[in-house]
Design an enzyme around this catalytic site. Sequence first.
Site, PDB file in Angstrom:
ATOM      1  N   HIS A  43       0.899  -1.182   0.065  1.00 21.49           N
ATOM      2  CA  HIS A  43      -0.116  -0.139   0.079  1.00 21.49           C
ATOM      3  C   HIS A  43       0.886   1.289   0.020  1.00 21.49           C
ATOM      4  CE1 HIS A  43       0.781   0.944   4.286  1.00 21.49           C
ATOM      5  NE2 HIS A  43       0.561  -0.491   4.397  1.00 21.49           N
ATOM      6  N   CYS A  54       3.123  -4.549   6.966  1.00 22.29           N
ATOM      7  CA  CYS A  54       2.546  -4.460   5.554  1.00 22.29           C
ATOM      8  C   CYS A  54       3.881  -4.062   4.777  1.00 22.29           C
ATOM      9  CB  CYS A  54       1.416  -3.652   5.188  1.00 22.29           C
ATOM     10  SG  CYS A  54       0.101  -4.268   5.771  1.00 22.29           S
TER      11      CYS A  54
END
Length: 209
Positions: free
Chosen positions: A163, A179
């Site tokens: 992301h 992440c």
Amino acid sequence: MSISRRGLIFGLPLFLAGCASTTIDPQMDYAALPQEKFPMKPVPIDRIKPELRRTEVAYETTHKPGTVVVDTPARRLYYVLENGRAMRYGVGVGRTGLAFRGSAYVGRKAEWPTWTPTANMIRRDPAKNRRFAAGMPGGPNNPLGARAMYLYREGNDTHFRIHGTNQPESIGHAMSSGCIRMMNHDVIDLYARVKVGDRVVVIQETRPA
């Protein structure tokens, strides 16, 4: 044999450091994006270390074109192209003990996604994260940034994502909750290339010389 070790044997790129790159104007790569739902300002190129800038490079690998390869120790993400080439991006990765490893696939994609902290994130830092348990709408202050690609295994969401970020200073470091973070301009570029179903390989170890 661990997943990460299998990835090292079958998936580690054969040619990494010192790859020859194409001539790309980085000023254009990080120009203003006024057409976005939340318009984005240009990023001064001198604020991005040369080794972290989006660049097409020579990249020999056993993975087929369309594969995303994340080299965690190097803080680099490669999108495999044809003819021994790849797009290389600088990334931020998970802190020790939190980082994703092994193989997955892109189960879904979202523009300016909603962010919802996981139960573990709320447990680790309730003062910061509990108030967002119902989700934070997409926008410039959202920690998922401009785009998100959700990593799945066997039909199940792993809760790990590739992301964007509202903390560009974190790129090149290991400081996320697991992440894979990218600069917003870079994640927009990758998002346009990646398709739902594309394979993602995350390498946690560098192959010995």
